[in-house]
Design a protein around this motif. Sequence first.
Motif, PDB file in Angstrom:
ATOM      1  N   LEU A 120       1.198  13.448  10.292  1.00 55.15           N
ATOM      2  CA  LEU A 120       1.839  12.170   9.974  1.00 55.15           C
ATOM      3  C   LEU A 120       1.832  12.008   8.461  1.00 55.15           C
ATOM      4  O   LEU A 120       0.765  11.981   7.843  1.00 55.15           O
ATOM      5  N   TYR A 173      -5.994   8.563  14.049  1.00 52.11           N
ATOM      6  CA  TYR A 173      -7.408   8.775  13.668  1.00 52.11           C
ATOM      7  C   TYR A 173      -8.282   8.687  14.925  1.00 52.11           C
ATOM      8  O   TYR A 173      -9.216   9.476  15.103  1.00 52.11           O
ATOM      9  N   ASP A 221      -6.408   0.551  -0.583  1.00 51.12           N
ATOM     10  CA  ASP A 221      -7.595   0.279   0.243  1.00 51.12           C
ATOM     11  C   ASP A 221      -8.742  -0.185  -0.641  1.00 51.12           C
ATOM     12  O   ASP A 221      -9.468  -1.118  -0.309  1.00 51.12           O
ATOM     13  N   GLY A 259     -11.062  10.495  -1.824  1.00 51.61           N
ATOM     14  CA  GLY A 259     -10.521  10.668  -0.481  1.00 51.61           C
ATOM     15  C   GLY A 259     -11.083   9.576   0.403  1.00 51.61           C
ATOM     16  O   GLY A 259     -12.304   9.401   0.488  1.00 51.61           O
ATOM     17  N   MET A 298       6.703   9.791   8.412  1.00 48.12           N
ATOM     18  CA  MET A 298       6.753   8.337   8.198  1.00 48.12           C
ATOM     19  C   MET A 298       5.415   7.836   7.702  1.00 48.12           C
ATOM     20  O   MET A 298       4.392   8.516   7.830  1.00 48.12           O
ATOM     21  N   GLY A 328      -1.323   4.210  -0.768  1.00 46.79           N
ATOM     22  CA  GLY A 328      -2.407   5.177  -0.572  1.00 46.79           C
ATOM     23  C   GLY A 328      -3.766   4.522  -0.718  1.00 46.79           C
ATOM     24  O   GLY A 328      -3.901   3.295  -0.609  1.00 46.79           O
ATOM     25  N   GLY A 329      -4.771   5.372  -0.983  1.00 46.51           N
ATOM     26  CA  GLY A 329      -6.161   4.919  -0.995  1.00 46.51           C
ATOM     27  C   GLY A 329      -6.463   3.870  -2.058  1.00 46.51           C
ATOM     28  O   GLY A 329      -7.365   3.048  -1.883  1.00 46.51           O
ATOM     29  N   ILE A 364      -3.125  13.085   8.281  1.00 47.80           N
ATOM     30  CA  ILE A 364      -2.517  11.791   7.926  1.00 47.80           C
ATOM     31  C   ILE A 364      -2.597  11.727   6.409  1.00 47.80           C
ATOM     32  O   ILE A 364      -3.683  11.573   5.846  1.00 47.80           O
ATOM     33  N   ARG A 377      -0.315  11.814   2.276  1.00 46.65           N
ATOM     34  CA  ARG A 377       0.824  12.125   1.430  1.00 46.65           C
ATOM     35  C   ARG A 377       0.989  13.640   1.523  1.00 46.65           C
ATOM     36  O   ARG A 377      -0.009  14.373   1.434  1.00 46.65           O
ATOM     37  N   ALA A 398      -9.315   9.113   3.535  1.00 48.39           N
ATOM     38  CA  ALA A 398      -8.869   9.473   4.875  1.00 48.39           C
ATOM     39  C   ALA A 398     -10.007  10.125   5.679  1.00 48.39           C
ATOM     40  O   ALA A 398     -10.181   9.842   6.868  1.00 48.39           O
ATOM     41  N   GLN A 407      -1.414  18.375  -4.082  1.00 46.55           N
ATOM     42  CA  GLN A 407      -2.824  17.988  -4.264  1.00 46.55           C
ATOM     43  C   GLN A 407      -3.610  18.087  -2.958  1.00 46.55           C
ATOM     44  O   GLN A 407      -4.788  18.425  -2.942  1.00 46.55           O
ATOM     45  N   MET A 430      -8.073  18.158   6.023  1.00 48.75           N
ATOM     46  CA  MET A 430      -7.852  17.655   4.656  1.00 48.75           C
ATOM     47  C   MET A 430      -8.277  18.733   3.655  1.00 48.75           C
ATOM     48  O   MET A 430      -9.348  18.662   3.065  1.00 48.75           O
ATOM     49  N   ASP A 455       3.086   4.836   8.486  1.00 50.25           N
ATOM     50  CA  ASP A 455       2.927   3.767   9.464  1.00 50.25           C
ATOM     51  C   ASP A 455       1.442   3.547   9.724  1.00 50.25           C
ATOM     52  O   ASP A 455       0.761   4.389  10.311  1.00 50.25           O
ATOM     53  N   GLU A 456       0.986   2.396   9.274  1.00 46.51           N
ATOM     54  CA  GLU A 456      -0.447   2.072   9.343  1.00 46.51           C
ATOM     55  C   GLU A 456      -0.960   2.066  10.785  1.00 46.51           C
ATOM     56  O   GLU A 456      -2.026   2.616  11.084  1.00 46.51           O
ATOM     57  N   LYS A 512       0.829  -1.210   0.000  1.00 47.44           N
ATOM     58  CA  LYS A 512       0.000   0.000   0.000  1.00 47.44           C
ATOM     59  C   LYS A 512       0.852   1.244   0.000  1.00 47.44           C
ATOM     60  O   LYS A 512       1.810   1.351   0.755  1.00 47.44           O
TER      61      LYS A 512
HETATM   62  P1  ADP Z   1      -4.508   9.201  -1.565  1.00 46.51           P
HETATM   63  O1  ADP Z   1      -4.719  10.273  -2.579  1.00 46.51           O
HETATM   64  O2  ADP Z   1      -3.165   9.296  -0.928  1.00 46.51           O
HETATM   65  O3  ADP Z   1      -4.833   7.819  -2.052  1.00 46.51           O
HETATM   66  P2  ADP Z   1      -6.744   8.792   0.268  1.00 46.51           P
HETATM   67  O4  ADP Z   1      -7.353   9.667   1.297  1.00 46.51           O
HETATM   68  O5  ADP Z   1      -7.666   8.231  -0.768  1.00 46.51           O
HETATM   69  O6  ADP Z   1      -5.541   9.576  -0.382  1.00 46.51           O
HETATM   70  O7  ADP Z   1      -6.077   7.527   0.975  1.00 46.51           O
HETATM   71  C1  ADP Z   1      -4.928   7.667   1.764  1.00 46.51           C
HETATM   72  C2  ADP Z   1      -4.716   6.344   2.505  1.00 46.51           C
HETATM   73  O8  ADP Z   1      -3.346   6.274   2.903  1.00 46.51           O
HETATM   74  C3  ADP Z   1      -5.537   6.262   3.776  1.00 46.51           C
HETATM   75  O9  ADP Z   1      -5.772   4.897   4.083  1.00 46.51           O
HETATM   76  C4  ADP Z   1      -4.592   6.881   4.808  1.00 46.51           C
HETATM   77  O10 ADP Z   1      -4.885   6.492   6.129  1.00 46.51           O
HETATM   78  C5  ADP Z   1      -3.269   6.292   4.344  1.00 46.51           C
HETATM   79  N1  ADP Z   1      -2.106   7.100   4.711  1.00 46.51           N
HETATM   80  C6  ADP Z   1      -1.724   8.297   4.201  1.00 46.51           C
HETATM   81  N2  ADP Z   1      -0.582   8.717   4.773  1.00 46.51           N
HETATM   82  C7  ADP Z   1      -0.247   7.778   5.672  1.00 46.51           C
HETATM   83  C8  ADP Z   1       0.843   7.635   6.591  1.00 46.51           C
HETATM   84  N3  ADP Z   1       1.809   8.551   6.684  1.00 46.51           N
HETATM   85  N4  ADP Z   1       0.886   6.534   7.364  1.00 46.51           N
HETATM   86  C9  ADP Z   1      -0.096   5.591   7.266  1.00 46.51           C
HETATM   87  N5  ADP Z   1      -1.141   5.660   6.432  1.00 46.51           N
HETATM   88  C10 ADP Z   1      -1.215   6.740   5.642  1.00 46.51           C
END
Ligand code: ADP
Length: 480
Positions: free
Chosen positions: A323, A360, A22, A376, A350, A18-19, A294, A296, A378, A300, A368, A352-353, A16
């Motif tokens: 984060l 959260y 998921d 989105g 970092m 990003g989203g 939390i 990237r 998050a 954007q 955001m 880190d899930e 993973k």
């Molecule tokens: P993206 O455009 O990055 O895909 P989303 O909101 O759709 O944005 O999904 C971001 C996913 O990445 C979410 O599950 C969020 O919790 C996770 N995430 C983003 N940054 C981190 C981080 N630094 N550590 C852990 N999980 C992160």
Amino acid sequence: MYNVLFVGSEATPFIKTGGLADVIGSLPKAINETGDAEVSVILPLYRDIKETWRKDMQTIASVEVSLGWRQHQANLLTYVFEGVRFYFIENDFYFGRDGIYGYMDDGERFVFFNKAVLECLPHLYQQPDVLHAHDWHAALSVALLKTFQSAPSIKTVLTIHNLKFQGKMEHDAFFDLINLPPKHFSGFEWDGMVNCLKAGLFHADHITTVSPSYAEEIKTSYFGEGLDPILLERANDLSGILNGIDTESYNSATDDALYTHFQYHPTLKQANKRFIQEKFGLPVRDDVPLYAVISRLTEQKGFHLLTRVASEFLEQDVQLVVLGTGESRFEHDFTQIAEANPTKMVTKLMFDEQVARQLYAAADFFIMPSKFEPCGLAQLIALQYKTAPIVRETGGLKDTVQPFNEYDGSGNGFCFSNYNAHDLLNVLRYSFDVYHDCNRFSKLYDNLTGHSFTWFTSAKSYVDVYKSLCRAESYELVLA
Ligand code: ADP
């Protein structure tokens, strides 16, 4: 029952960034639960996919893949996770590296992946009725399928998760790597370059994107990333289906990552806040609102706005934890602001899930302020942990967060519309006021528990797309 093959570049729990991961990790299960379709998924086998998964994978085929003058071998492996069949394409030359993206030859790597997917089709346990590709990394599978097959019986869907990333390559790549007859060039070319996403948009039977608002926005030049003309041309085949999340995994009552489970009770949520305050060396206090980011750390996500007003906002009695990882300018700015406000702000560079889930759960508010946001996830995850999102009204944020209205008590977050730093500051200040007013804050908190963004409705919408494509096919056959 329709057999569907998802083609993608990342999926939880394997890998993973990003989203997208998921979605590809959780949507197949939801579609399979409808009983109308069965989804399997095919991904590259990156080195970062852990041995705990690899050891149980089974190799079922080996194929030759040609990219112009290059010949490579790809192994096809498979593994079933929570009832969903995953396939993996193994080739160490392209995927035996650290991380997922960001290499000079990413274009070549994903041309290889898409060609390998097509070579592997005959070896899959079930032949797909529909090939459903996600984002540019998989878009070529749609285009190649349409151009390779003399009588394509497989229908194709392309989902845009983020239009900004398109997989552009020098136009020579069409002859050198993709290696199709010149008559197909125009379907792969955009602005003088090979553009993988455009190739998918041009060839797909149907196009979806991840929220109704973004589906409208991308037809305009502001959001279209240069591809709005082709999206307008294909407007009749384009629909927006809102993302959901895996509400079993993101569940505050059962999530093992949390310090304390909670469902509705604010005091149990407070225990998670104290845990994070202690963990990050912030003053341990119940009476201060904790704001979280939390993400990237990229343009954007609207961090020009937050870095611009963060210091002003931190003059109030608040705490902020950031984060994320990303562009060095934002990493630098957030680090500097935190260093100047050590008792109020912490920046953790970092990914880190576990920490993300703890944060959260601990935060009162989730910031955001995206410049654009296809859907989105998050903000949806934040809502699962009873944390109020503060968002800019764009794309999926507009479709999922309703502004808190203190007069009629409706709304699950805070919104602003102009891409303006002081508009963000205003809603941050408003959220601070609401936090300190018991009546208003408890009303808002009640609203956070009201709705959860499961995949239920969206999974049905995807099945409707598959049905309509496959029915159109049988109708065409009857007419023929
Ligand atoms: P993206 O455009 O990055 O895909 P989303 O909101 O759709 O944005 O999904 C971001 C996913 O990445 C979410 O599950 C969020 O919790 C996770 N995430 C983003 N940054 C981190 C981080 N630094 N550590 C852990 N999980 C992160």
